[in-house]
Design an enzyme around this catalytic site. Structure first.
Site, mmCIF file in Angstrom:
data_model
loop_
_atom_site.group_PDB
_atom_site.id
_atom_site.type_symbol
_atom_site.label_atom_id
_atom_site.label_comp_id
_atom_site.label_asym_id
_atom_site.label_seq_id
_atom_site.Cartn_x
_atom_site.Cartn_y
_atom_site.Cartn_z
ATOM 1 N N HIS A 101 74.890 -87.146 34.096
ATOM 2 C CA HIS A 101 75.721 -88.223 33.405
ATOM 3 C C HIS A 101 76.020 -89.220 34.629
ATOM 4 O O HIS A 101 76.448 -88.516 35.852
ATOM 5 C CB HIS A 101 76.827 -87.823 32.912
ATOM 6 C CG HIS A 101 76.885 -87.457 31.321
ATOM 7 N ND1 HIS A 101 77.739 -87.573 30.379
ATOM 8 C CD2 HIS A 101 75.768 -87.005 30.621
ATOM 9 C CE1 HIS A 101 77.423 -87.238 29.274
ATOM 10 N NE2 HIS A 101 76.180 -86.952 29.253
ATOM 11 N N TYR A 107 82.377 -79.074 22.870
ATOM 12 C CA TYR A 107 81.258 -79.512 23.315
ATOM 13 C C TYR A 107 81.097 -79.038 24.807
ATOM 14 O O TYR A 107 81.650 -79.958 25.709
ATOM 15 C CB TYR A 107 81.026 -81.115 23.121
ATOM 16 C CG TYR A 107 79.572 -81.442 23.114
ATOM 17 C CD1 TYR A 107 78.294 -80.837 23.811
ATOM 18 C CD2 TYR A 107 79.394 -82.745 22.540
ATOM 19 C CE1 TYR A 107 77.245 -81.384 23.826
ATOM 20 C CE2 TYR A 107 77.986 -83.167 22.335
ATOM 21 C CZ TYR A 107 77.171 -82.539 23.078
ATOM 22 O OH TYR A 107 75.673 -82.907 23.360
ATOM 23 N N LYS A 158 79.721 -75.604 20.925
ATOM 24 C CA LYS A 158 78.387 -76.113 20.996
ATOM 25 C C LYS A 158 78.009 -76.099 22.683
ATOM 26 O O LYS A 158 78.833 -76.437 23.335
ATOM 27 C CB LYS A 158 78.092 -77.524 20.589
ATOM 28 C CG LYS A 158 76.996 -78.364 21.130
ATOM 29 C CD LYS A 158 76.612 -79.494 20.606
ATOM 30 C CE LYS A 158 75.465 -80.457 21.196
ATOM 31 N NZ LYS A 158 75.284 -81.382 20.045
ATOM 32 N N LYS A 203 75.500 -77.713 25.437
ATOM 33 C CA LYS A 203 74.492 -78.606 25.710
ATOM 34 C C LYS A 203 73.630 -77.770 26.717
ATOM 35 O O LYS A 203 73.878 -77.304 27.854
ATOM 36 C CB LYS A 203 74.977 -79.703 26.419
ATOM 37 C CG LYS A 203 73.968 -80.963 26.954
ATOM 38 C CD LYS A 203 73.038 -81.498 26.306
ATOM 39 C CE LYS A 203 73.586 -81.713 24.576
ATOM 40 N NZ LYS A 203 72.769 -82.638 23.560
ATOM 41 N N ASN A 256 68.002 -80.609 23.533
ATOM 42 C CA ASN A 256 67.553 -81.892 23.406
ATOM 43 C C ASN A 256 65.951 -81.885 23.798
ATOM 44 O O ASN A 256 65.448 -82.422 24.666
ATOM 45 C CB ASN A 256 68.021 -82.764 24.588
ATOM 46 C CG ASN A 256 69.433 -83.360 23.898
ATOM 47 O OD1 ASN A 256 70.549 -82.761 24.657
ATOM 48 N ND2 ASN A 256 69.568 -83.977 22.830
ATOM 49 N N ASN A 297 69.459 -84.405 15.728
ATOM 50 C CA ASN A 297 69.770 -85.767 16.007
ATOM 51 C C ASN A 297 69.052 -86.599 16.663
ATOM 52 O O ASN A 297 69.033 -87.699 17.288
ATOM 53 C CB ASN A 297 71.480 -86.150 16.882
ATOM 54 C CG ASN A 297 71.177 -85.430 18.190
ATOM 55 O OD1 ASN A 297 71.603 -84.393 18.371
ATOM 56 N ND2 ASN A 297 70.908 -86.109 19.242
ATOM 57 N N HIS A 323 76.675 -85.989 15.240
ATOM 58 C CA HIS A 323 76.603 -86.388 16.636
ATOM 59 C C HIS A 323 77.252 -87.077 17.170
ATOM 60 O O HIS A 323 78.107 -88.035 16.631
ATOM 61 C CB HIS A 323 74.888 -86.915 16.624
ATOM 62 C CG HIS A 323 74.674 -87.374 17.748
ATOM 63 N ND1 HIS A 323 74.620 -88.848 18.273
ATOM 64 C CD2 HIS A 323 74.107 -86.868 18.955
ATOM 65 C CE1 HIS A 323 74.120 -88.879 19.587
ATOM 66 N NE2 HIS A 323 73.982 -87.843 20.042
ATOM 67 N N SER A 324 77.412 -86.929 18.658
ATOM 68 C CA SER A 324 78.353 -87.527 19.435
ATOM 69 C C SER A 324 77.836 -87.898 20.788
ATOM 70 O O SER A 324 76.829 -87.468 21.242
ATOM 71 C CB SER A 324 79.600 -86.872 19.632
ATOM 72 O OG SER A 324 80.275 -87.032 20.954
ATOM 73 N N ASN A 325 78.143 -89.044 21.368
ATOM 74 C CA ASN A 325 77.794 -89.535 22.635
ATOM 75 C C ASN A 325 79.051 -89.581 23.494
ATOM 76 O O ASN A 325 80.106 -89.914 22.687
ATOM 77 C CB ASN A 325 77.162 -91.002 22.667
ATOM 78 C CG ASN A 325 75.401 -90.618 22.724
ATOM 79 O OD1 ASN A 325 74.940 -89.616 23.399
ATOM 80 N ND2 ASN A 325 74.826 -91.125 21.901
ATOM 81 N N HIS A 355 82.453 -86.126 22.290
ATOM 82 C CA HIS A 355 82.620 -85.824 23.766
ATOM 83 C C HIS A 355 84.251 -86.143 24.285
ATOM 84 O O HIS A 355 84.459 -86.303 25.358
ATOM 85 C CB HIS A 355 81.614 -86.646 24.646
ATOM 86 C CG HIS A 355 80.250 -86.602 24.572
ATOM 87 N ND1 HIS A 355 79.738 -86.366 23.259
ATOM 88 C CD2 HIS A 355 79.360 -86.503 25.548
ATOM 89 C CE1 HIS A 355 78.270 -86.030 23.657
ATOM 90 N NE2 HIS A 355 78.252 -86.159 24.896
#
Ligand code: GKR
Ligand code: MG
Length: 415
Positions: free
Chosen positions: A25, A142, A184, A186, A216, A262, A313-315, A342
């Site tokens: 990020h 997350y 979860k 990542k 992903n 997603n 789903h989230s961002n 998030h």
């Protein structure tokens, strides 16, 4: 009750150096806040992505909204269709206003109009969606592998997490502070065997807590099958292990846990092939690109019919989005898993603190009218100024990774 004008404000908020399959990020995440003002003095709020083309699309729709009745969501659909036709410059609307861009634009204004409707009626948005099937919405912790700091930046107070111990420590803090009852991770960052070790460490540290991993699409089909077999009995679902509907179907046929996505099912035209090929067992909805709150509910019905689970789903996002996610999740019967968010990673917001509290990992549906959140105008101005100064106009996780690994491409699948 008619719209008088719309204010579109891009913002940037601090984001930690969270790692994912394509990179890391940036120091600031982008969002856009919209305010739909009405002749009655009511203002409806919406929040969505902050990339340049989205901001331009929002402005194109905003310029057409004066005079629209806030209850006329069909009229909003027509305005979005016109705006995307002009933006595309084709003389016809791409996909009849149902392209992903149009869904994003429609969704943002739909939420704002529902907020305005609720404020006018003195009712929460969940009531406009047919009423609540739950009072509180469960979210998952997350977790991210992460650096201690952005390149050349100061350390954040989460510290680094680059191995199983680091992730378990992060989980303990996040679960301790927010009470999450699902976790979860990542993934797609470290070699898959190390990420499996992380999941096993979490299973030991949090016995009985549902676990998920999401690389992903960083893994090939054989790698995904290998990981699925190693983590049999440990995961509640395996999220986007490999690219494409056909690849997911090949993995799904060989592992015991459901596959979630997603990424390979993100628009209505992806549903028939995914269902026919039995590629997914769980769909991660997201009102920001599935065409708003009402379409998200309809998606839940459809998943129920085809025996597909539903999660969310989230961002990186702010409080207006969390409020919208919570209202729609509370009004969607077929929500079968804790939703992603998030939110714990952000340290700045555009809404006043108060209604959006996590207790036992869940957010209680805000009780105020509309979305039940109040815009903090000073914070909005501050985060807009941060957007101006940051110079960041698009999300790009690849370039910052290159400052550390110059040969990095972010190409997937990698393992
Ligand atoms: O924030 O790095 C991230 C996530 O990887 C995000 O971009 C994904 O869209 O959270 C998302 C997911 O579940 O794939
Ligand atoms: Mg995902």
């Amino acid at each position: 009750m008619r719209v008088t004008n719309v204010v579109v404000t891009p913002v940037a908020f601090r984001d930690p150096p969270l790692l994912n399959a394509v990179g890391v990020h940036q120091p600031y995440a982008l969002r856009t806040v919209i305010e739909v003002n009405t002749e009655d003095g009511v203002t409806g709020l919406g929040e969505t992505y902050g990339d340049g083309p989205v901001v331009a699309g929002l402005r194109a729709v905003a310029a057409r909204m004066a005079g629209l009745d806030v209850f006329d969501l069909a009229g909003l659909r027509r305005l979005v269709r016109q705006a995307t036709t002009v933006a595309a410059g084709t003389g016809r609307s791409e996909l009849d206003g149902r392209s992903r861009a149009a869904e994003v634009l429609y969704s943002t204004f739909e939420v704002a109009l529902l907020d305005a409707q609720g404020k006018a009626l003195g009712r929460p948005v969940v009531d406009l969606l047919g009423g609540r099937v739950r009072d509180e919405v469960p979210y998952s912790a997350y977790l991210f592998y992460k650096w201690a700091s952005h390149p050349d930046g100061p350390e954040d107070d989460w510290g680094p997490a680059l191995d199983p111990d680091g992730i378990v420590a992060q989980a303990k803090r996040m679960v301790g502070e927010y009470g999450f009852t699902a976790i979860k991770v990542k993934a797609g960052v470290l070699p898959p065997e190390q990420e499996c070790a992380t999941i096993h460490a979490l299973a030991d540290a949090f016995p009985g807590v549902p676990l998920r991993i999401d690389p992903n699409t960083a893994w090939s089909v054989p790698t995904a099958v290998e990981v699925g077999r190693r983590l049999a009995g440990v995961l509640e679902y395996l999220e986007d292990p490999t690219p494409g509907i056909a690849g997911m179907a090949a993995v799904a046929a060989q592992v015991e846990m459901p596959l979630a996505t997603n990424m390979c099912v993100v628009a209505r035209e992806h549903l028939p092939p995914a269902i026919a090929q039995r590629a997914i067992g769980v769909l991660l909805s997201d009102h920001h690109f599935w065409g708003g709150l009402r379409h998200t509910q309809q998606l839940g019905e459809l998943c129920d019919i085809f025996d597909i689970g539903l999660s969310m789903h989230s961002n990186s996002h702010l409080g207006i989005s969390l409020a919208a996610m919570t209202h729609v999740a509370a009004a969607t019967e077929h929500l079968t898993y804790a939703c992603d968010t998030h939110y714990p990673w952000k340290t700045e917001d555009v809404v006043e603190p108060g209604p959006l509290r996590f207790e036992g990992g869940s957010v209680r549906v805000p009780s105020g009218a509309g979305l039940g959140v109040t815009l903090d105008r000073d914070a909005l101005a501050r985060l807009h100024e941060q957007w101006r100064r940051s110079g960041i106009r698009t999300r790009d996780d690849v370039t910052p990774m290159r400052t550390v690994q110059p040969e990095w491409t972010g190409a997937l699948p990698r393992f």
